[in-house]
Scaffold this motif. Structure first.
Motif, PDB file in Angstrom:
ATOM      1  N   PHE A  85       0.793  -1.224   0.000  1.00  0.00           N
ATOM      2  CA  PHE A  85       0.000   0.000   0.000  1.00  0.00           C
ATOM      3  C   PHE A  85       0.827   1.276   0.000  1.00  0.00           C
ATOM      4  CE2 PHE A  85       0.619  -1.027   4.456  1.00  0.00           C
ATOM      5  CZ  PHE A  85       0.864   0.207   5.053  1.00  0.00           C
ATOM      6  N   SER A  86       2.149   1.193   0.019  1.00  0.00           N
ATOM      7  CA  SER A  86       2.972   2.393  -0.050  1.00  0.00           C
ATOM      8  C   SER A  86       4.369   2.009  -0.519  1.00  0.00           C
ATOM      9  CB  SER A  86       3.049   3.096   1.311  1.00  0.00           C
ATOM     10  OG  SER A  86       3.788   4.292   1.228  1.00  0.00           O
ATOM     11  N   ILE A  87       4.909   2.788  -1.457  1.00  0.00           N
ATOM     12  CA  ILE A  87       6.205   2.487  -2.054  1.00  0.00           C
ATOM     13  C   ILE A  87       7.030   3.762  -2.097  1.00  0.00           C
ATOM     14  CG2 ILE A  87       7.403   1.631  -4.111  1.00  0.00           C
ATOM     15  CD1 ILE A  87       4.757   0.227  -4.849  1.00  0.00           C
ATOM     16  N   GLY A  88       8.295   3.671  -1.711  1.00  0.00           N
ATOM     17  CA  GLY A  88       9.151   4.851  -1.766  1.00  0.00           C
ATOM     18  C   GLY A  88      10.620   4.472  -1.857  1.00  0.00           C
ATOM     19  N   LEU A  89      11.462   5.486  -1.960  1.00  0.00           N
ATOM     20  CA  LEU A  89      12.903   5.323  -2.008  1.00  0.00           C
ATOM     21  C   LEU A  89      13.538   6.205  -0.946  1.00  0.00           C
ATOM     22  CD1 LEU A  89      13.421   5.620  -5.879  1.00  0.00           C
ATOM     23  CD2 LEU A  89      13.335   3.499  -4.550  1.00  0.00           C
ATOM     24  N   LEU A  90      14.620   5.724  -0.346  1.00  0.00           N
ATOM     25  CA  LEU A  90      15.379   6.475   0.644  1.00  0.00           C
ATOM     26  C   LEU A  90      16.781   6.697   0.096  1.00  0.00           C
ATOM     27  CD1 LEU A  90      14.418   4.349   3.795  1.00  0.00           C
ATOM     28  CD2 LEU A  90      13.214   6.348   2.889  1.00  0.00           C
ATOM     29  N   ALA A  91      17.244   7.950   0.112  1.00  0.00           N
ATOM     30  CA  ALA A  91      18.575   8.276  -0.401  1.00  0.00           C
ATOM     31  C   ALA A  91      19.347   9.051   0.655  1.00  0.00           C
ATOM     32  CB  ALA A  91      18.461   9.098  -1.683  1.00  0.00           C
ATOM     33  N   ASP A 103       8.259   1.735  12.602  1.00  0.00           N
ATOM     34  CA  ASP A 103       7.255   2.073  11.588  1.00  0.00           C
ATOM     35  C   ASP A 103       5.852   1.688  12.037  1.00  0.00           C
ATOM     36  OD1 ASP A 103       8.935   3.169   9.480  1.00  0.00           O
ATOM     37  OD2 ASP A 103       9.758   1.145   9.315  1.00  0.00           O
ATOM     38  N   PHE A 104       5.729   0.578  12.766  1.00  0.00           N
ATOM     39  CA  PHE A 104       4.419   0.094  13.196  1.00  0.00           C
ATOM     40  C   PHE A 104       4.487  -0.417  14.623  1.00  0.00           C
ATOM     41  CE2 PHE A 104       4.408  -0.668   8.558  1.00  0.00           C
ATOM     42  CZ  PHE A 104       3.304   0.088   8.210  1.00  0.00           C
ATOM     43  N   ASP A 105       3.332  -0.406  15.271  1.00  0.00           N
ATOM     44  CA  ASP A 105       3.200  -1.000  16.597  1.00  0.00           C
ATOM     45  C   ASP A 105       1.737  -1.386  16.786  1.00  0.00           C
ATOM     46  OD1 ASP A 105       4.156  -1.947  18.958  1.00  0.00           O
ATOM     47  OD2 ASP A 105       4.483   0.007  19.901  1.00  0.00           O
ATOM     48  N   ASN A 106       1.499  -2.456  17.503  1.00  0.00           N
ATOM     49  CA  ASN A 106       0.131  -2.875  17.850  1.00  0.00           C
ATOM     50  C   ASN A 106      -0.729  -3.199  16.630  1.00  0.00           C
ATOM     51  OD1 ASN A 106       0.616  -2.446  20.677  1.00  0.00           O
ATOM     52  ND2 ASN A 106       0.315  -0.243  20.336  1.00  0.00           N
ATOM     53  N   ASP A 195       2.056   7.095   9.001  1.00  0.00           N
ATOM     54  CA  ASP A 195       2.653   8.332   8.506  1.00  0.00           C
ATOM     55  C   ASP A 195       1.659   9.018   7.592  1.00  0.00           C
ATOM     56  OD1 ASP A 195       4.504  10.335   8.006  1.00  0.00           O
ATOM     57  OD2 ASP A 195       6.157   8.910   7.820  1.00  0.00           O
ATOM     58  N   ASN A 196       1.626  10.329   7.631  1.00  0.00           N
ATOM     59  CA  ASN A 196       0.759  11.050   6.691  1.00  0.00           C
ATOM     60  C   ASN A 196       1.537  12.047   5.855  1.00  0.00           C
ATOM     61  OD1 ASN A 196       1.264  13.191   8.392  1.00  0.00           O
ATOM     62  ND2 ASN A 196      -0.843  13.461   9.074  1.00  0.00           N
ATOM     63  N   PRO A 200      -0.924   7.388   0.819  1.00  0.00           N
ATOM     64  CA  PRO A 200      -2.299   7.884   0.741  1.00  0.00           C
ATOM     65  C   PRO A 200      -2.738   8.773   1.908  1.00  0.00           C
ATOM     66  CG  PRO A 200      -2.345   5.681   1.616  1.00  0.00           C
ATOM     67  CD  PRO A 200      -0.891   6.004   1.356  1.00  0.00           C
ATOM     68  N   PHE A 201      -1.791   9.413   2.602  1.00  0.00           N
ATOM     69  CA  PHE A 201      -2.100  10.413   3.622  1.00  0.00           C
ATOM     70  C   PHE A 201      -2.964   9.864   4.760  1.00  0.00           C
ATOM     71  CE2 PHE A 201      -2.394  12.372  -0.681  1.00  0.00           C
ATOM     72  CZ  PHE A 201      -1.115  12.897  -0.733  1.00  0.00           C
ATOM     73  N   GLY A 202      -2.794   8.592   5.079  1.00  0.00           N
ATOM     74  CA  GLY A 202      -3.535   8.004   6.188  1.00  0.00           C
ATOM     75  C   GLY A 202      -5.009   7.796   5.930  1.00  0.00           C
ATOM     76  N   ASN A 203      -5.426   7.735   4.667  1.00  0.00           N
ATOM     77  CA  ASN A 203      -6.843   7.561   4.349  1.00  0.00           C
ATOM     78  C   ASN A 203      -7.251   6.115   4.612  1.00  0.00           C
ATOM     79  OD1 ASN A 203      -9.311   6.993   2.703  1.00  0.00           O
ATOM     80  ND2 ASN A 203      -9.055   9.133   2.130  1.00  0.00           N
ATOM     81  N   GLU A 204      -7.962   5.876   5.725  1.00  0.00           N
ATOM     82  CA  GLU A 204      -8.312   4.511   6.133  1.00  0.00           C
ATOM     83  C   GLU A 204      -9.232   3.838   5.131  1.00  0.00           C
ATOM     84  OE1 GLU A 204      -9.633   3.887  10.140  1.00  0.00           O
ATOM     85  OE2 GLU A 204      -8.428   5.562  10.916  1.00  0.00           O
ATOM     86  N   GLU A 205     -10.174   4.587   4.567  1.00  0.00           N
ATOM     87  CA  GLU A 205     -11.122   3.982   3.624  1.00  0.00           C
ATOM     88  C   GLU A 205     -10.401   3.461   2.389  1.00  0.00           C
ATOM     89  OE1 GLU A 205     -11.429   7.026   4.915  1.00  0.00           O
ATOM     90  OE2 GLU A 205     -13.180   6.867   6.255  1.00  0.00           O
ATOM     91  N   TRP A 206      -9.459   4.250   1.882  1.00  0.00           N
ATOM     92  CA  TRP A 206      -8.711   3.813   0.701  1.00  0.00           C
ATOM     93  C   TRP A 206      -7.841   2.601   1.017  1.00  0.00           C
ATOM     94  CZ3 TRP A 206      -3.561   3.277  -0.647  1.00  0.00           C
ATOM     95  CH2 TRP A 206      -3.291   3.108  -2.014  1.00  0.00           C
TER      96      TRP A 206
END
Length: 287
Positions: A85-91, A103-106, A195-196, A200-206
């Motif tokens: 649901f989310s893809i990115g690159l770190l440089a 990144d996540f908990d619970n 993260d927002n 998708p900016f934290g859009n739960e429905e999407w």
């Protein structure tokens, strides 16, 4: 490397898909975050900026054989389904102290950030991982990426970029960051809230509309045969978005509250008549 962005700034770019054919441009964002909690690095994040770019990136994963990765993770962890649901690159070119975070908990061990190294200029380890035992003691380990494996960070998985300095060589440490989850109703809020900063900016429905999309333990779905998300109609989560975003929707392209909450007005989600839920993505995108 020679012209880093100021801290806590974001820029947007249109790039041509390497697979989607001429004229198919997609939006990405580049962000240099603050140096949180005493961290010190020039790390930049590159992330998809809208749903069309997300779909293009998903097709790239399908073309690259990512189905095998999802199958390995799902089977090993005994999960029911997986969705990317989310893809990115770190440089990063220089880091004196990485930002230690989770990144996540619970989420019930159902959400993960998969890190895959794409390029490393030096021989030093790229990732620091931290473990806290029952007595509150911390242990630190360092991970050297190899070409044939990634690092899967789950609930409470503390990690940070390892110290480096590639300024002299002109090199860049480049890592793919791919968020995946076995989405369940009880954990979707935690997954959405990780993260927002970016789509998708934290859009739960999407995010919930993606549930079970890319891998299931019964083998019924895959990235290769992906038929898209469920139907989804975005709604603004701010009042007066039509006025707030500006005459030319200029605030939709500023990393502020309008971009992150005016879901309908800014138009970052594909309308269902264009997305065509239930149809194979190969047919929609042509590759």
């Amino acid at each position: 490397q020679n012209d880093p962005m100021p801290q806590d700034t974001t820029k947007f770019f249109n790039v041509t898909s390497p697979y989607g054919g001429e004229g198919r441009n997609f939006s990405w964002s580049a962000k240099r975050p603050d140096n949180f909690y005493g961290s010190d690095s020039d790390m930049h994040w590159f992330d998809i900026a809208d749903e069309a770019s997300h779909e293009d990136s998903i097709r790239a994963l399908a073309k690259g054989g990512f189905d095998e990765v999802l199958n390995g993770i799902g089977e090993y962890l005994g999960l029911d389904s997986l969705t990317t649901f989310s893809i990115g690159l770190l440089a990063v070119t220089k880091a004196d102290k990485g930002y230690v975070h989770v990144d996540f908990d619970n989420t019930g061990r159902r959400a993960f950030n998969l890190l895959i190294n794409l390029e490393t200029p030096g021989d030093e380890p790229e990732l620091t991982v931290i473990e806290e035992d029952a007595m509150g003691n911390f242990r630190r380990g360092q991970v050297k990426y190899e070409s044939n494996f990634g690092v899967l960070n789950g609930d409470a998985g503390m990690h940070a970029t390892n110290e480096c300095n590639h300024k002299a060589s002109g090199g860049v440490r480049l890592t793919a960051s791919i968020f995946i989850s076995d989405l369940k109703e009880g954990s979707v809020a935690e997954v959405a809230g990780h993260d927002n900063y970016y789509f998708p900016f934290g859009n739960e429905e999407w995010i919930w509309a993606q549930a079970g999309r890319h891998w299931k333990k019964d083998g019924s779905v895959s990235l290769t045969s992906d038929r898209g998300r469920d139907p989804f109609i975005p709604e603004d989560h701010l009042t007066h978005c039509e006025t707030r975003v500006g005459k030319n929707k200029e605030k939709c392209w500023v990393n502020g509250i309008e971009r992150k909450r005016c879901y309908k007005t800014c138009g970052f989600f594909m309308p269902d008549d264009e997305f065509r839920p239930g149809e194979e993505r190969l047919k929609i995108f042509g590759w």
